[in-house]
Design a protein around this motif. Structure first.
Motif: not given
Length: 373
Positions: A112-132
């Protein structure tokens, strides 16, 4: 061996940890106290109120010397949030507990951090955390973290994150996630989702986190009014808890205080969730009086996204791709023995924990700790 979703001993350890260089003590203590307060509020929201939405922010920063990009939190010590993920792995390793979820989360946050290194304003992220696994104390609900790069008050950028609580199955998560990442159709474990967040460019139909929430199928709109009622109600108690941390109170006394806060919130739950339309409650007691009155009863045990217990037996193998062109990405330092997680397709010249220069791509295959791909 049991571990809790909120371990009070961490607060004392973190609060009294050595001061980072180049920062005033007042600034660091302010951050650490803010972090305790935020952790308590988020814990109460998930485990005691069962709220659907919350909100927090990460700073987008660049190291002045190396130029490396990283995500940080205004409520934590200065530096990359990634360090917290690494500490979580070390903590569980030292206690002989499974680390598959922690490793997947760390890998995911790196991506996630690498993907946002050059991110422009408005860029979105989606990260799913199901239960263990339920055997490890996890509940039935998932968190889908939806975020967007926005302007901050100084004209820079920060990441707004909305943890969206839901009870979707792995199959239901795959059904919407595959539209943003076609590899998601092959995910079959919680760790597959955790290791693979998605960075999304705005499109005509997807402009905001609300658009993603709607795309997932949620009809209830974003609302964190619960925070506006909970926060002023319990801040005196949070202040009392922080004072105990300052005094290096025993874990027993801290746990009693935390139980008191939980029981107090359970008693006021209808008011906080706007089911009781009575006038604004006014806190009239001293915190330690409340700790004595409410703290002698253990609140009901509930499972959540972090679990309430862990077995501490055999650690499972993480079945995701943990190799790249340089070889395995996860290995132990030959000096301190702690786990290192190398960024994808990057070399690692020093241990991420002790700084030893004996760690290199050539040393990786000699490691005693390698999770199979």
């Amino acid at each position: 061996m049991r571990t809790e979703a909120y371990t009070v001993g961490f607060d004392t350890k973190n609060y009294h940890a050595p001061m980072p260089d180049n920062y005033s003590q007042d600034e660091i203590y302010r951050r650490r106290e803010s972090n305790i307060g935020n952790n308590i509020i988020r814990y109460l929201g998930e485990y005691r109120l069962g709220v659907k939405y919350d909100e927090f922010h990460y700073n987008l920063e660049q190291d002045a010397e190396s130029g490396d990009f990283f995500l940080s939190s205004p409520h934590a010590d200065p530096g990359p949030i990634l360090n917290i993920y690494r500490k979580a792995i070390s903590y569980k390793e030292e206690r002989g507990l499974p680390v598959d979820r922690e490793v997947a989360e760390c890998l995911g946050f790196q991506k996630l951090q690498g993907g946002l290194a050059d991110a422009q304003e408005g860029t979105l992220i989606l990260w799913v955390s199901p239960p263990g696994p339920k055997a490890d104390g996890y509940g039935d609900h998932s968190f889908t973290f939806i975020g967007q790069v926005v302007k901050d008050s100084d004209g820079g950028k920060r990441l707004r994150v909305i943890p969206y609580r839901n009870v979707l199955s792995l199959e239901e998560h795959k059904n919407y996630l595959k539209y943003f990442n076609e590899d998601a159709q092959h995910y079959d474990k919680d760790t597959d989702f955790l290791a693979n967040p998605v960075v999304i460019e705005q499109s005509e139909s997807i402009q905001t986190p609300d658009d993603i929430i709607s795309f997932i199928g949620e009809t209830e709109r974003f609302n964190i009014e619960w925070r506006n009622k909970l926060t002023p109600l319990i801040m005196p108690l949070v202040g009392g808890f922080i004072q105990l941390v300052r005094e290096k109170a025993s874990d027993k006394d801290l746990l009693k205080a935390r139980h008191a806060i939980e029981n107090f919130v359970l008693e006021k739950k209808d008011y906080i969730l706007d089911r009781d339309r009575s006038p604004q409650l006014v806190f009239e007691n001293q915190p330690r009086e409340v700790f004595e009155r409410y703290g002698n009863t253990t609140p009901p045990i509930v499972g959540g996204s972090c679990g309430f217990s862990a077995s501490g037996e055999d650690s499972s193998i993480l079945s995701i791709n943990l190799k790249d062109k340089y070889g395995p990405r996860i290995f132990s330092c030959p000096e301190c023995g702690k786990t290192n997680i190398r960024p994808e397709n990057e070399l690692l010249s020093n241990c991420q924990h002790c700084g030893s220069d004996k760690v290199s791509c050539c040393d990786v295959d000699k490691s005693s700790f390698v999770l199979a791909a």
